[in-house]
Design a protein around this motif. Structure first.
Motif, PDB file in Angstrom:
ATOM      1  N   TYR A   1      -0.159   6.215  10.245  1.00 60.21           N
ATOM      2  CA  TYR A   1       0.164   5.104   9.351  1.00 60.21           C
ATOM      3  C   TYR A   1       0.685   3.854  10.057  1.00 60.21           C
TER       4      TYR A   1
ATOM      5  N   ARG B   1       0.812  -1.216   0.000  1.00 63.58           N
ATOM      6  CA  ARG B   1       0.000   0.000   0.000  1.00 63.58           C
ATOM      7  C   ARG B   1       0.844   1.265   0.000  1.00 63.58           C
ATOM      8  N   CYS B   2       2.089   1.155  -0.403  1.00 64.18           N
ATOM      9  CA  CYS B   2       2.961   2.328  -0.526  1.00 64.18           C
ATOM     10  C   CYS B   2       3.124   3.044   0.808  1.00 64.18           C
ATOM     11  N   GLU B   3       3.279   2.290   1.891  1.00 70.43           N
ATOM     12  CA  GLU B   3       3.381   2.909   3.213  1.00 70.43           C
ATOM     13  C   GLU B   3       4.568   3.864   3.287  1.00 70.43           C
TER      14      GLU B   3
ATOM     15  N   GLN C   1       5.988   5.560   0.861  1.00 77.97           N
ATOM     16  CA  GLN C   1       5.680   6.787   0.134  1.00 77.97           C
ATOM     17  C   GLN C   1       4.746   7.673   0.965  1.00 77.97           C
ATOM     18  N   MET C   2       3.738   7.053   1.579  1.00 77.65           N
ATOM     19  CA  MET C   2       2.795   7.827   2.396  1.00 77.65           C
ATOM     20  C   MET C   2       3.527   8.552   3.510  1.00 77.65           C
TER      21      MET C   2
END
Ligand code: SF4
Lengths: 558, 235
Positions: A243, A225-227, A229-230
């Motif tokens: 997050y 889930r692109c953690e 990047q988040m």
């Protein structure tokens, strides 16, 4: 009145002996270290891309750095960089970072896989997301993203707007004849990604020889889930904290939040009030119990296939914990309760009620644990099913970078709460549980006993909180509204999450958002060992081994 | 004996009926074809309804859910199935592991690019009529991960959804409410709104030959199924 256990990275480096330690490292690396690039948590040495195997094996064999906890890759304007974060299982505060820069045009560096098995997946991830290539790597292909993906999303020139194609034919119907190998009579079997035994969306490619597992290969990335990047898009102060709750989402929220809280507090040099540390410790251990309960319930589900007794009992207990945590934090699962420098608010009023409720839970716990022991661990059939299956030798566990109950079930005495203390753990009286069985049974027992230890910790925290003088109940330190750590500061810090060493690497670029945010997930490393544990065993034991690893896909894929 | 009024034993006694068969049939003409249930209906032993309505009633009251866990929301979904919240009270508590046995799919989590085609496949394997409950913000818009390079901006981009349950994660009570709403809709014979689904499984050969397709032409067979994500068009 703080013990200051949270903010001592510099102090650790300066402690007597570490000067000589660094000198020893310098002489060990000799010519191969071309520069220094110190991190806040460890001395860092820059080496040539061709020396990786050489240096790492020297560090392991001569200096005792036997734990490659994480590989971070990142791109700068003028270079790519892979960082190998190394530690000792015997003393995780003794760290060293090996920095391997490569050019932008030709980002190729030597693989560490021949030295540490765990580097296999870590380097594949670095290749997938950042685009560094590793020479000598046995199987360098994408791991989290689909194989047809274009570009490397965490590299500088990636364009998120570009369309992408994903195929559905990667793994074909297992009954198709061509999966029968004419000579060896093996069969290819897909387990997952939609399958009740995979604890989420894991896909395990299995080759069977009769009922025996000849080869397994976990295929992950169905929940990527692109953690990272988040987190790179959020500001340090408030936007990142929600997050971590979603990495290990099995109610282990506070444990994960602590990983971020610890790293940012060390990075920005913030001292957390002691009172807040006690609340954190209590909350985190409640989360650990909830998380281990789910592990137990689903393991019973995997081994017995029973959806009734054990599973429902563990959920009954989880409900009680979730009620307590909801009173404390306001949410059942995604707590977002920690703040940089403390916690969001004090215990709920009326405090007596909260204490009473929590104590009641603790008082009932021994009886419940007894019940589980009668139902599961004392059950002869269960024992036959679990003892001596899924064996993970301690040396193998170390090689794969396994941590948490998986490593402790193999007798590796490694628990960051004790070995690299943070929070209030040091002042409390509790034990690290290890088991020598190294099999599925040992791992289950290990978790069960950890539940009891956690209960001990919570009990002591409650006592402390109850007697705390009213005018000293500081829940947060004074933290500036925006945090802007100095550009170029790098730090890697880990805490003991529910599944093991949960670490975070941050490089600050002078703004209020991290330049690079890398998550070291315990499940990612633990899952890699599945191959070792299940090859040559029966297929039902593969399912049991997978269950006993207690992975959670949100954390594996991030 | 007339069936105009229910027999006294029906409304009077709570004791288990342990009578012999003869005693149960009672005096007089043998009315053993009149079951207790029928008698309870009163004057006429028939219910008149349309077959469609009857089917909807049956469907709504016996939903087989698909055992389908994706992300964080699935933990709250498990809590909804388990004790305390007990979805079984509403005739929907037996999750089926195989999509071929399921009527309702709860989508509990974030859909990422790699999982999109799989979810579509699982959905396609469910027999008609099928219903979908989207659980959590992720299935509505991508939720907290909406800006991610790999995240599908809502499950509705791929499959039709009947009921959305917002929350991150929704509490079990909220999911219960959603399931009840779905039951209500099924009983009333309403079906999901028709939506345009941007992402479909297509044969690779049918795609427009743009830059991306040409690049991948050597890797993918013409008749392979693919899903094409046009991120720039997503909300
Ligand atoms: S809506 Fe929230 S809880 Fe549910 S899957 Fe998405 S992130 Fe997780």
């Amino acid at each position: 009145m703080s013990t200051g256990t949270e903010t001592e990275p510099e102090a650790e480096l300066a402690e007597p002996g570490s000067e000589t330690n660094e000198a020893a490292l310098e002489s060990l690396l000799g010519e191969r270290a071309i520069a220094r690039d110190d991190h806040l948590n460890a001395p860092g040495f820059v080496i040539n891309p061709n020396d990786v195997q050489d240096v790492l094996s020297d560090l392991r064999d001569e200096a005792g750095y036997d734990h490659l906890s994480c590989v971070t890759a990142q791109q700068y304007e003028d270079r790519y960089e892979s960082i190998y974060h190394m530690k000792k299982f015997a003393d995780p505060t003794d760290e060293v970072s090996i920095v391997v820069p490569t050019t932008v045009d030709d980002p190729v560096s030597q693989s560490a896989e021949p030295v540490f098995r765990t580097a296999d997946w870590h380097e594949r991830e670095a290749y997938d997301l950042v685009g560094v290539e590793y020479e000598d790597h046995p199987d360098l292909r994408r791991i989290l993203l689909p194989e047809t993906w274009q570009g490397h999303p965490l590299s500088k020139d990636y364009d998120q707007e570009k369309p992408q194609l994903v195929t559905l034919t990667e793994h074909q119907n297992p009954i198709q004849p061509d999966h029968h190998d004419a000579e060896s009579d093996t069969m290819f079997l897909n387990i997952g990604p939609h399958h009740p035994a995979t604890h989420g969306v894991l896909h395990v490619k299995t080759v069977l020889d009769g009922e025996t597992v000849a080869d397994v290969e976990p295929d992950i990335g169905y929940l990527h889930r692109c953690e990272e990047q988040m987190c790179e898009q959020g500001t340090y102060r408030h936007q990142i904290m929600p997050y971590p709750d979603r990495w290990d989402y099995v109610s282990a929220g506070l444990l994960n939040e602590w990983a971020y809280a610890r790293v940012i507090e060390d990075l920005a040099d913030i001292e957390v009030p002691e009172y807040a540390q006690i609340i954190r410790t209590m909350g985190a251990e409640l989360c650990r119990i909830a998380s281990h309960m789910l592990a137990l319930g689903t393991f019973a589900l995997d081994v017995y296939g029973e959806f009734t007794a054990t599973f429902m009992y563990t959920f009954r207990d989880r409900e009680v914990i979730q009620d307590i945590l909801e009173d404390l934090t306001g949410q059942r699962m995604m707590f977002n309760y920690f703040r940089v420098g403390g916690v969001a608010w004090d215990l709920p009023e009326p405090r007596e009620e909260f204490f009473e409720q929590t104590r009641e839970f603790l008082n009932e716990l021994p009886a419940k644990v007894g019940e589980y022991n009668d139902l599961i661990t004392g059950n002869e059939i269960f024992q036959t099913r679990c003892i001596d299956t899924g064996v993970l030798e301690p040396e193998v566990a170390k090689d794969y970078g396994c941590t948490g109950p998986v490593a402790r079930g193999s007798g590796v005495d490694y628990d960051l709460r004790r070995d690299d203390p943070y929070g209030y753990y040091e002042q409390l009286d509790w034990d690290v549980i290890t088991r020598d069985g190294a099999d599925n049974y040992a791992r289950v027992l290990c978790r069960m006993e950890e539940v009891e230890e956690s209960a001990k910790i919570i009990e002591q925290c409650l006592d402390l909180l109850e007697d705390w003088p009213e005018d000293e109940r500081d829940v947060q330190a004074n933290v500036p509204r925006t945090l802007k750590p100095d550009a170029g500061t790098e730090i890697y810090r880990a805490v003991e999450g529910a599944k093991g060493e949960l670490g975070i690497y941050i490089r600050s670029d002078g703004s209020d958002k991290p330049g690079r945010f890398k998550i070291r997930s315990p499940c990612f490393s633990n899952l890699q060992a599945l191959e070792e544990m299940s090859e040559g065993e029966y297929i039902p034991d593969l399912i049991a081994s997978l269950g006993s690893l207690d992975i959670v896909l949100g954390e594996v894929d991030r | 004996m007339s069936s105009d009024e229910p027999r006294q034993t029906i409304y009077d006694s709570t004791a288990p009926s342990t009578d012999t068969r003869d005693a149960r049939i009672g005096e007089g003409v043998d009315d053993r074809f009149n079951s207790k249930l029928r008698e309870a209906f009163g004057a006429s032993p028939f219910i008149l309804t349309k077959f469609d309505e009857f089917m909807n009633w049956v469907r709504g009251n016996s939903m087989f859910m698909l055992q389908f866990g994706i992300a964080c929301c699935s933990i709250e979904m498990m809590h909804t199935y388990a004790i305390k919240h007990d979805l079984d009270r509403f005739g929907a508590g037996v999750p089926r592991a195989s999509p071929r046995q399921a009527d309702v799919m709860i989508v509990p989590g974030t859909i990422v690019s790699k999982f999109g085609p799989r979810m579509k496949r699982v959905y396609d394997q469910m027999p008609e009529p099928k219903f979908v409950v989207g659980m959590g913000s992720c299935t509505i818009s991508g939720g907290p991960f909406q800006e991610g390079y790999n995240v599908v901006k809502g499950a509705e981009e791929i499959i039709p959804i009947d009921i959305h349950v917002p929350g991150c994660p929704p509490r079990p009570e909220a999911l219960l409410y959603g399931v009840l709403k779905l039951q209500e809709r099924i009983k009333n014979g309403e079906s999901s709104a028709v939506v345009v689904k941007p992402y479909e499984l297509e044969e690779f050969g049918d795609l427009q030959k743009d830059e991306l397709v040409q690049k991948l032409a050597s890797e993918i067979d013409e008749d392979d199924l693919v899903m094409r994500y046009n991120w720039a068009d997503s909300p």
